[in-house]
Motif scaffolding. Structure first.
Motif, short mmCIF file in Angstrom:
data_model
loop_
_atom_site.label_atom_id
_atom_site.label_comp_id
_atom_site.label_asym_id
_atom_site.label_seq_id
_atom_site.Cartn_x
_atom_site.Cartn_y
_atom_site.Cartn_z
N HIS A 79 0.83 -1.20 0.00
CA HIS A 79 0.00 0.00 0.00
C HIS A 79 0.87 1.27 0.00
CE1 HIS A 79 -3.49 -2.48 0.99
NE2 HIS A 79 -4.25 -1.43 0.77
N TYR A 80 1.94 1.24 0.79
CA TYR A 80 2.81 2.41 0.91
C TYR A 80 3.68 2.58 -0.33
CZ TYR A 80 1.07 1.75 5.59
OH TYR A 80 0.22 1.58 6.65
N TYR A 81 4.11 1.45 -0.88
CA TYR A 81 4.88 1.49 -2.13
C TYR A 81 4.03 2.08 -3.26
CZ TYR A 81 7.02 -0.32 -6.41
OH TYR A 81 7.56 -0.45 -7.67
N GLY A 82 2.73 1.72 -3.27
CA GLY A 82 1.86 2.15 -4.35
C GLY A 82 1.16 3.48 -4.13
N ALA A 83 1.48 4.17 -3.03
CA ALA A 83 0.80 5.42 -2.71
C ALA A 83 0.89 6.47 -3.84
CB ALA A 83 1.35 5.99 -1.41
N PRO A 84 2.04 6.61 -4.54
CA PRO A 84 2.09 7.62 -5.63
C PRO A 84 1.04 7.39 -6.71
CG PRO A 84 4.30 6.93 -5.03
CD PRO A 84 3.36 6.00 -4.30
N SER A 85 0.53 6.17 -6.84
CA SER A 85 -0.48 5.92 -7.87
C SER A 85 -1.77 6.69 -7.60
CB SER A 85 -0.78 4.42 -7.98
OG SER A 85 -1.34 3.94 -6.77
N LEU A 86 -1.98 7.10 -6.34
CA LEU A 86 -3.15 7.93 -6.02
C LEU A 86 -3.06 9.28 -6.72
CD1 LEU A 86 -3.42 7.18 -2.19
CD2 LEU A 86 -4.94 6.33 -3.99
N ILE A 87 -1.83 9.81 -6.80
CA ILE A 87 -1.62 11.08 -7.50
C ILE A 87 -1.84 10.90 -9.00
CG2 ILE A 87 0.05 12.90 -8.00
CD1 ILE A 87 1.39 12.20 -5.32
N THR A 88 -1.29 9.82 -9.52
CA THR A 88 -1.47 9.51 -10.95
C THR A 88 -2.95 9.39 -11.29
OG1 THR A 88 0.63 8.32 -10.99
CG2 THR A 88 -0.91 7.86 -12.77
N ARG A 89 -3.68 8.73 -10.42
CA ARG A 89 -5.12 8.54 -10.63
C ARG A 89 -5.86 9.88 -10.62
NH1 ARG A 89 -9.09 4.70 -12.07
NH2 ARG A 89 -10.88 4.86 -10.69
N ALA A 90 -5.50 10.74 -9.68
CA ALA A 90 -6.17 12.04 -9.57
C ALA A 90 -5.88 12.93 -10.78
CB ALA A 90 -5.74 12.73 -8.29
N LEU A 91 -4.65 12.85 -11.30
CA LEU A 91 -4.26 13.74 -12.39
C LEU A 91 -4.66 13.23 -13.77
CD1 LEU A 91 -0.66 14.75 -11.23
CD2 LEU A 91 -2.76 16.12 -11.07
N THR A 92 -4.66 11.91 -13.95
CA THR A 92 -4.87 11.35 -15.29
C THR A 92 -6.12 10.48 -15.41
OG1 THR A 92 -3.61 9.31 -14.90
CG2 THR A 92 -2.36 11.27 -15.55
N GLY A 93 -6.70 10.09 -14.27
CA GLY A 93 -7.84 9.17 -14.31
C GLY A 93 -7.42 7.73 -14.45
N ARG A 94 -6.11 7.47 -14.46
CA ARG A 94 -5.59 6.10 -14.56
C ARG A 94 -4.64 5.83 -13.41
NH1 ARG A 94 -2.90 5.60 -20.31
NH2 ARG A 94 -2.00 7.57 -19.60
N TRP A 95 -4.56 4.58 -13.01
CA TRP A 95 -3.63 4.22 -11.93
C TRP A 95 -2.19 4.23 -12.42
CZ3 TRP A 95 -5.34 4.32 -7.17
CH2 TRP A 95 -6.67 3.99 -6.88
N LEU A 96 -1.98 3.81 -13.67
CA LEU A 96 -0.63 3.71 -14.23
C LEU A 96 -0.53 4.58 -15.46
CD1 LEU A 96 -0.20 -0.19 -14.01
CD2 LEU A 96 0.38 1.52 -12.28
N VAL A 97 0.58 5.33 -15.59
CA VAL A 97 0.76 6.24 -16.72
C VAL A 97 1.18 5.49 -17.98
CG1 VAL A 97 2.06 8.21 -17.60
CG2 VAL A 97 1.33 8.17 -15.21
N ALA A 98 2.16 4.61 -17.85
CA ALA A 98 2.68 3.87 -19.00
C ALA A 98 2.72 2.39 -18.65
CB ALA A 98 4.06 4.38 -19.38
N PRO A 99 1.58 1.69 -18.72
CA PRO A 99 1.50 0.30 -18.25
C PRO A 99 2.58 -0.65 -18.76
CG PRO A 99 -0.68 1.13 -18.75
CD PRO A 99 0.28 2.19 -19.19
N PRO A 100 2.98 -0.60 -20.04
CA PRO A 100 4.00 -1.56 -20.48
C PRO A 100 5.34 -1.40 -19.75
CG PRO A 100 2.88 -0.59 -22.35
CD PRO A 100 2.48 0.21 -21.15
N PHE A 101 5.56 -0.22 -19.18
CA PHE A 101 6.85 0.05 -18.52
C PHE A 101 6.70 0.17 -17.00
CE2 PHE A 101 6.75 2.05 -22.74
CZ PHE A 101 7.75 1.31 -23.37
N THR A 102 5.59 -0.29 -16.48
CA THR A 102 5.35 -0.14 -15.05
C THR A 102 6.33 -0.95 -14.21
OG1 THR A 102 3.77 -0.55 -13.27
CG2 THR A 102 3.62 -2.00 -15.17
N PRO A 103 6.83 -0.38 -13.12
CA PRO A 103 7.69 -1.15 -12.21
C PRO A 103 6.93 -2.26 -11.49
CG PRO A 103 7.25 1.06 -11.33
CD PRO A 103 6.74 1.03 -12.73
#
Length: 262
Positions: A206-230
């Motif tokens: 949960h703590y590792y993935g916390a930045p995805s909340l910002i991505t979700r708020a700004l873009t409407g998606r959890w991941l910006v570039a899924p093929p290159f996701t860590p």
């Protein structure tokens, strides 16, 4: 059986991918035997049904209008509506089956909602539901760490985690069985899933993935570039958990229920 881990790693933050991939496999195993139309109690943004139950005639209900709009954009539901589970806007015996994925632990009032599900499905209809159990707050990593330091981890961390997760019903297997039975269902199967060890990693992620909340708020998606996701760096560890045998007991339960004939 298709692989449900990789699609979730390319769609969701790591903690959601971990739990949803296991649930997707459990629901997908039953998909061929689920008669239609199906009501989905707490349909959310549609991601789960899109991956786990494509091409099924499902009507989704959710109490949040934003979720319903996102699910509509995905085009995976036959129909969607904003509704309270305790007052479903459907006639008696409208559906041949019902599903609910990790929603009932969030529901208030629970008993009234379960009675409503029983009302809108036909006698003999299956109801497939995954729920959070009473082991959840006791087996979190934060709880374990506080216990080792001499504190009451369940009362401090476990209660806090349930509160921020809006978990109102974290019941034992016997308590969930009683609630379902009182509402008019017979329990046919209860499968524990997600081991205690996996839950601790789930907590940490949960703590590792916390930045995805910002991505979700700004873009409407959890991941910006899924093929290159860590997220994919986690795949070897998560695959062992995904493929692990079912534990004897666990923080989550997968119920297969049947509406009793009155």
């Amino acid at each position: 059986m298709p692989d449900y881990l990789r699609p979730h790693l390319l769609t969701l933050p790591i903690h959601r991918a971990m739990i949803r991939s296991i649930e997707a496999r459990l629901f997908a195993e039953l998909a061929p035997d689920l008669p239609e139309p199906i009501i989905d109690i707490g349909s959310g943004d549609g991601t789960f049904v899109q991956i786990a139950l494509p091409n099924k005639q499902i009507i989704g209900i959710d109490s949040r209008k934003a979720n319903t709009h996102e699910a509509a954009r995905r085009g995976v539901y036959a129909a969607l509506c904003v509704a309270d589970g305790a007052a479903l806007p459907f006639a008696d015996q409208s559906f041949a089956a019902a599903i609910s994925n990790c929603v009932l632990e969030h529901v208030q009032p629970l008993d009234q909602t379960l009675r409503e599900v029983a009302r809108v499905v036909r006698p003999g209809a299956p109801f497939v539901a995954s729920v959070v159990g009473d082991r959840f707050p006791r087996e979190l990593l934060g709880t374990w760490l506080l216990d080792r330091l001499g504190f009451d981890g369940s009362s401090i961390y476990g209660r806090w985690f349930n509160r921020i997760s809006y978990h109102y019903n974290t019941l034992s297997r016997a308590e969930w069985t009683e609630r379902f039975t009182r509402a008019g269902f017979t329990v046919e199967v209860c499968r524990p899933y997600m081991s205690d060890a996996a839950l601790k990693l789930f907590d940490l992620s949960h703590y590792y993935g916390a930045p995805s909340l910002i991505t979700r708020a700004l873009t409407g998606r959890w991941l910006v570039a899924p093929p290159f996701t860590p997220n994919l760096l986690w795949e070897p560890i998560l695959r062992r958990m995904y493929e692990a045998p079912e534990p004897a007991d666990a923080p989550y339960y997968f119920f297969v229920l049947r509406r009793r004939h009155d």
